[in-house]
Motif scaffolding. Structure first.
Motif, PDB file in Angstrom:
ATOM      1  N   UNK A  90       0.810  -1.217   0.000  1.00  0.00           N
ATOM      2  CA  UNK A  90       0.000   0.000   0.000  1.00  0.00           C
ATOM      3  C   UNK A  90       0.848   1.274   0.000  1.00  0.00           C
ATOM      4  N   UNK A  91       1.832   1.330   0.881  1.00  0.00           N
ATOM      5  CA  UNK A  91       2.591   2.569   1.096  1.00  0.00           C
ATOM      6  C   UNK A  91       3.770   2.760   0.137  1.00  0.00           C
ATOM      7  N   UNK A  92       4.396   1.660  -0.284  1.00  0.00           N
ATOM      8  CA  UNK A  92       5.589   1.760  -1.130  1.00  0.00           C
ATOM      9  C   UNK A  92       5.260   1.534  -2.610  1.00  0.00           C
ATOM     10  N   UNK A  93       4.439   0.512  -2.881  1.00  0.00           N
ATOM     11  CA  UNK A  93       4.137   0.158  -4.272  1.00  0.00           C
ATOM     12  C   UNK A  93       2.805   0.734  -4.760  1.00  0.00           C
ATOM     13  N   UNK A  94       2.048   1.363  -3.862  1.00  0.00           N
ATOM     14  CA  UNK A  94       0.787   2.014  -4.199  1.00  0.00           C
ATOM     15  C   UNK A  94      -0.217   1.074  -4.889  1.00  0.00           C
ATOM     16  N   UNK A  95      -0.301  -0.143  -4.377  1.00  0.00           N
ATOM     17  CA  UNK A  95      -1.274  -1.110  -4.902  1.00  0.00           C
ATOM     18  C   UNK A  95      -2.662  -0.643  -4.468  1.00  0.00           C
ATOM     19  N   UNK A  96      -3.594  -0.475  -5.413  1.00  0.00           N
ATOM     20  CA  UNK A  96      -4.912   0.080  -5.083  1.00  0.00           C
ATOM     21  C   UNK A  96      -5.747  -0.767  -4.110  1.00  0.00           C
ATOM     22  N   UNK A  97      -5.717  -2.096  -4.249  1.00  0.00           N
ATOM     23  CA  UNK A  97      -6.530  -2.966  -3.393  1.00  0.00           C
ATOM     24  C   UNK A  97      -5.620  -3.957  -2.696  1.00  0.00           C
ATOM     25  N   UNK A  98      -5.571  -3.865  -1.372  1.00  0.00           N
ATOM     26  CA  UNK A  98      -4.703  -4.736  -0.572  1.00  0.00           C
ATOM     27  C   UNK A  98      -5.563  -5.474   0.438  1.00  0.00           C
ATOM     28  N   UNK A  99      -5.457  -6.809   0.446  1.00  0.00           N
ATOM     29  CA  UNK A  99      -6.206  -7.648   1.372  1.00  0.00           C
ATOM     30  C   UNK A  99      -5.246  -8.520   2.170  1.00  0.00           C
TER      31      UNK A  99
END
Length: 100
Positions: A90-99
């Motif tokens: 989420x914070x480094x790779x900016x993946x939109x949806x993280x579960x």
């Protein structure tokens, strides 16, 4: 979800089931696991990629091309690993949806 780049961390029962289904539905799936034999849980028609390595290491996440992912699913049996990988995604790779 269809035609998305998805990274799954952990190829146990949950991770392999999700990987098989998401791959079958036409998504590009990459599975990361520390143990090579865990990839045996994937079905014979799994069309994604396998990355053997430690998902808490940046090099492993880069090898899985996490920067291209629309979704990350952290499904290891280690809660701390799942939370760490989810935060990095989420914070480094900016993946939109993280579960996790």
């Amino acid at each position: 979800m269809k035609d998305q780049y998805i990274v799954i961390v952990g190829c146990g029962r949950l991770g392999s089931t999700l990987a098989n289904q998401l791959s079958k539905n036409g998504n590009s799936v990459v599975v990361i696991d520390l143990v090579d034999s865990k990839f045996n849980n994937l079905s014979s028609d799994f069309s994604g990629f396998r990355v053997e390595g430690d998902a808490t290491e940046m090099q492993t996440l880069k090898e899985a091309q996490l920067n291209k992912a629309r979704v990350l699913i952290a499904s290891t049996h280690e809660d701390n690993v799942n939370l760490y990988v989810a935060q990095v995604a989420h914070k480094v790779f900016y993946v939109p949806l993280v579960l996790a």
